[in-house]
Enzyme design. Structure first.
Site, mmCIF file in Angstrom:
data_model
loop_
_atom_site.group_PDB
_atom_site.id
_atom_site.type_symbol
_atom_site.label_atom_id
_atom_site.label_comp_id
_atom_site.label_asym_id
_atom_site.label_seq_id
_atom_site.Cartn_x
_atom_site.Cartn_y
_atom_site.Cartn_z
ATOM 1 N N CYS A 120 0.807 -1.221 0.000
ATOM 2 C CA CYS A 120 0.000 0.000 0.000
ATOM 3 C C CYS A 120 0.845 1.279 0.000
ATOM 4 C CB CYS A 120 -0.970 -0.041 1.174
ATOM 5 S SG CYS A 120 -2.364 1.099 0.991
ATOM 6 N N HIS A 145 -3.702 -6.023 1.862
ATOM 7 C CA HIS A 145 -3.475 -6.145 3.293
ATOM 8 C C HIS A 145 -4.035 -7.498 3.740
ATOM 9 C CE1 HIS A 145 -2.466 -1.855 3.863
ATOM 10 N NE2 HIS A 145 -3.453 -1.584 3.019
#
Length: 252
Positions: A94, A192
């Site tokens: 990310c 994630h």
């Protein structure tokens, strides 16, 4: 004599969100079960850089986290670029995936430069892409994770995505059905969840690459793997398989 693998956890104080620390724990545990001695170096801004680095793991963070690390990150930019070019395996999630690209342009038009390891750029948008996600990869099979990002990342021509997604409004940018990127042995992704517990194929790619680069081969027997460790690894892989099946069945 034990075979050590040195792992850098990059900015865990500020770039560790949505379970990203689980990636470090997974690498640490799997290395130990393969018979290696994992040595984790938590590197935060201002710390001394470790003498030896076999693998680097970085997570996501809020905008405030990115701002906290950015000065130190650029001080380490040449080193990180050199390690990436030399083949050091890395996983960037990310926020650090974005910073390993060329730049991030926010919704208000301000620009945060990256270090250019990955040929990609990111543009902020008002709508977040958030939810459970399965992507398809030729090298790792189906990859299971959870995305939560507002930035749209676009890969430059010739840059290999980590995988592809089926639905619009998911993945790198919601438009071209790509997710993540791979350059040399560097993996960037929005997944994630955390990623590696549910995707042992990616964890083992990072481990195998690190061991081969340091010792010339990935050889658990030579590293001292026991029958009990092998059995425990099989048990963990079964748990991961069950977790993958459950995660894939969940609604977005």
């Amino acid at each position: 004599m034990s075979q050590v693998i040195d792992i850098v956890s990059l900015y865990p104080k500020d770039m560790n969100i949505y379970g990203d620390s689980g990636n470090v724990l997974t690498i640490q545990r799997r290395l130990a079960l393969y018979g290696y001695e994992p040595r984790v170096h938590a590197y935060n801004q201002g710390d001394a850089w470790p003498e030896h680095v076999d693998m680097i793991l970085g997570g996501g963070g809020q905008d405030t986290g990115q701002k906290k690390i950015i000065d130190d990150f650029f001080k380490r930019a040449d080193l990180l670029r050199s390690l990436a070019a030399g083949g050091t395996p890395m996983l960037m999630i990310c926020g650090l995936y974005q910073l390993f690209g060329e730049y991030f342009e926010t919704v208000d038009g301000s620009r945060l430069d990256g270090i250019g390891v990955i040929g990609a750029y990111t543009v902020g948008q008002e709508v977040r892409m958030i939810g459970n996600l399965t992507e398809h990869s030729a090298d790792f099979g189906d990859i299971i994770g959870y995305e939560n990002h507002s930035g749209q990342t676009f890969l430059r021509e010739g840059v290999q995505p980590l995988g592809t997604v089926d639905a619009d409004s998911t993945g790198n940018n919601g438009e071209d059905h790509t997710e993540g990127a791979r350059v040399n042995n560097v993996i960037g992704t929005y997944m994630h969840g955390s990623l590696l517990p549910k995707n042992p194929a990616i964890a083992d790619f990072l481990i195998r690459t690190a061991a081969e680069r340091r010792y010339g081969s990935f050889d658990p027997a030579a590293a001292g793997q026991t029958e009990a460790q092998r059995a425990e690894l099989d048990r963990i892989n079964t748990i991961a398989s069950n977790a993958r099946r459950v995660a894939m069945s969940r609604p977005r």
